[in-house]
Write a protein that holds these residues in place. Structure first.
Motif, mmCIF file in Angstrom:
data_model
loop_
_atom_site.group_PDB
_atom_site.id
_atom_site.type_symbol
_atom_site.label_atom_id
_atom_site.label_comp_id
_atom_site.label_asym_id
_atom_site.label_seq_id
_atom_site.Cartn_x
_atom_site.Cartn_y
_atom_site.Cartn_z
ATOM 1 N N HIS A 50 4.435 -0.751 8.031
ATOM 2 C CA HIS A 50 3.190 -0.069 7.675
ATOM 3 C C HIS A 50 2.929 -0.192 6.173
ATOM 4 N N GLY A 51 1.777 -0.787 5.810
ATOM 5 C CA GLY A 51 1.400 -0.940 4.411
ATOM 6 C C GLY A 51 1.960 -2.160 3.724
ATOM 7 N N SER A 52 2.563 -3.081 4.487
ATOM 8 C CA SER A 52 3.201 -4.261 3.885
ATOM 9 C C SER A 52 2.226 -5.411 3.704
ATOM 10 N N LEU A 53 2.641 -6.362 2.871
ATOM 11 C CA LEU A 53 1.875 -7.584 2.604
ATOM 12 C C LEU A 53 2.771 -8.792 2.817
ATOM 13 N N LEU A 54 2.314 -9.729 3.643
ATOM 14 C CA LEU A 54 2.966 -11.031 3.804
ATOM 15 C C LEU A 54 1.989 -12.091 3.322
ATOM 16 N N LEU A 55 2.403 -12.857 2.319
ATOM 17 C CA LEU A 55 1.555 -13.900 1.756
ATOM 18 C C LEU A 55 2.089 -15.261 2.176
ATOM 19 N N MET A 56 1.256 -16.013 2.895
ATOM 20 C CA MET A 56 1.623 -17.356 3.343
ATOM 21 C C MET A 56 0.754 -18.362 2.612
ATOM 22 N N SER A 57 1.371 -19.378 1.998
ATOM 23 C CA SER A 57 0.628 -20.357 1.206
ATOM 24 C C SER A 57 1.288 -21.716 1.337
ATOM 25 N N GLY A 58 0.917 -22.637 0.464
ATOM 26 C CA GLY A 58 1.542 -23.960 0.454
ATOM 27 C C GLY A 58 1.471 -24.652 1.797
ATOM 28 N N SER B 12 -1.670 -11.286 4.639
ATOM 29 C CA SER B 12 -1.597 -10.488 5.861
ATOM 30 C C SER B 12 -1.125 -9.069 5.530
ATOM 31 N N VAL B 13 -2.004 -8.089 5.776
ATOM 32 C CA VAL B 13 -1.684 -6.684 5.541
ATOM 33 C C VAL B 13 -1.482 -6.003 6.895
ATOM 34 N N SER B 14 -0.361 -5.313 7.062
ATOM 35 C CA SER B 14 -0.023 -4.652 8.322
ATOM 36 C C SER B 14 -0.153 -3.142 8.198
ATOM 37 N N LEU B 15 -0.693 -2.527 9.256
ATOM 38 C CA LEU B 15 -0.870 -1.079 9.314
ATOM 39 C C LEU B 15 -0.413 -0.570 10.671
ATOM 40 N N GLY B 16 0.177 0.603 10.697
ATOM 41 C CA GLY B 16 0.606 1.184 11.966
ATOM 42 C C GLY B 16 2.035 0.820 12.313
ATOM 43 N N ALA B 17 2.289 0.673 13.611
ATOM 44 C CA ALA B 17 3.648 0.428 14.095
ATOM 45 C C ALA B 17 4.199 -0.895 13.570
ATOM 46 N N SER B 18 5.481 -0.912 13.271
ATOM 47 C CA SER B 18 6.149 -2.153 12.875
ATOM 48 C C SER B 18 6.199 -3.118 14.064
ATOM 49 N N ARG B 19 5.951 -4.382 13.788
ATOM 50 C CA ARG B 19 6.081 -5.414 14.815
ATOM 51 C C ARG B 19 6.818 -6.604 14.223
ATOM 52 N N ASP B 20 7.589 -7.279 15.080
ATOM 53 C CA ASP B 20 8.299 -8.475 14.641
ATOM 54 C C ASP B 20 7.320 -9.616 14.418
ATOM 55 N N LEU C 13 0.841 -1.195 0.000
ATOM 56 C CA LEU C 13 0.000 0.000 0.000
ATOM 57 C C LEU C 13 0.873 1.240 0.000
ATOM 58 N N ALA C 14 0.474 2.234 -0.760
ATOM 59 C CA ALA C 14 1.170 3.510 -0.727
ATOM 60 C C ALA C 14 1.009 4.122 0.667
ATOM 61 N N PRO C 15 1.997 4.906 1.134
ATOM 62 C CA PRO C 15 1.945 5.452 2.502
ATOM 63 C C PRO C 15 0.664 6.208 2.835
ATOM 64 N N THR C 16 0.185 7.058 1.926
ATOM 65 C CA THR C 16 -1.029 7.825 2.229
ATOM 66 C C THR C 16 -2.251 6.916 2.323
ATOM 67 N N GLU C 17 -2.291 5.878 1.498
ATOM 68 C CA GLU C 17 -3.408 4.940 1.545
ATOM 69 C C GLU C 17 -3.378 4.119 2.830
ATOM 70 N N ALA C 18 -2.191 3.694 3.220
ATOM 71 C CA ALA C 18 -2.054 2.945 4.473
ATOM 72 C C ALA C 18 -2.441 3.816 5.665
ATOM 73 N N ASP C 19 -2.029 5.085 5.640
ATOM 74 C CA ASP C 19 -2.399 6.009 6.720
ATOM 75 C C ASP C 19 -3.907 6.150 6.837
#
Length: 211
Positions: free
Chosen positions: A169-177, A142-150, A32-38
């Motif tokens: 913030h704004g990242s995507l983690l795709l888990m499959s298989g 999995s889409v994350s918004l806000g503070a970074s977390r481990d 996600l672009a920063p403004t969209e994630a915000d």
């Protein structure tokens, strides 16, 4: 926030990069672009009917160390830790994000679990999203918004095989298989971390048998 206008940008036209070899996980930090994630973070924070559920761990009832809401297509339910979640309805904002994820990943999703980590003391222990209704090889976006977390990943057969990734913030983690069958994951506590919202999109394949 304008309705149904969340736009996921595909930077440089690349698929998410593999994270851990053999774990069927791919990570894209700038989904996600920063403004969209915000905008999405602020909207969900204020307008979501957050709930604190009870789960059963080793036969004892506990309040979950985070707030949550499950959203899904009509008629679907989801059960984990001896708790059956009833679905809330899709909002225009979540519908728009679902469409963008489906276009980007090529997978269909009929539900999303929203988790709100109010501070660094909120967490999610070791687990796998391997409930029967998700099927044998579930896909979790999995889409994350806000503070970074481990986000920590460990192999079921060897807990020493462990990996850590900061979900930004704004990242995507795709888990499959086999990611849910051969591996477990957690979001541990993190001192002084700020608020974070995580959205895990999934596909309910079938409903559990009712007695």
């Amino acid at each position: 926030m304008p309705k149904a206008q969340i736009q996921a940008e595909i930077f440089s036209g690349q698929d998410p990069e593999p994270w851990v070899e053999g774990a069927d996980t791919r990570y894209q930090p700038d989904f996600l672009a920063p403004t969209e994630a915000d905008c999405l973070f602020e909207h969900l924070l204020v307008n979501t009917n957050w709930q604190q559920d009870e789960i059963t761990v080793y036969g004892k009832r506990h309040l979950t160390p985070r707030l949550s809401l499950w959203v899904a297509d009509a008629g679907l339910t989801y059960k984990y830790s001896n708790m059956t979640m009833q679905a809330a309805s899709w909002t225009p904002e979540l519908t728009a994000l679902r469409v963008q994820l489906q276009d980007h990943t090529g997978y269909d999703f009929n539900s999303v679990l929203l988790n709100y980590y109010r501070s660094g003391t909120d967490s999610n222990g070791w687990h796998a999203d391997d409930e029967p209704e998700l099927g044998r090889r579930p896909v979790i976006a999995s889409v994350s918004l806000g503070a970074s977390r481990d986000f920590q990943l460990r192999r079921r057969a060897d807990h020493r095989d462990r990996h850590t990734l900061a979900l930004t913030h704004g990242s995507l983690l795709l888990m499959s298989g086999n990611s849910q069958h051969d591996w477990q994951h957690q979001v541990p506590k993190r001192a002084q971390a700020g608020p974070r919202i995580n959205l895990t999109f999934r596909q309910i394949k079938h409903q559990p048998t009712r007695l």
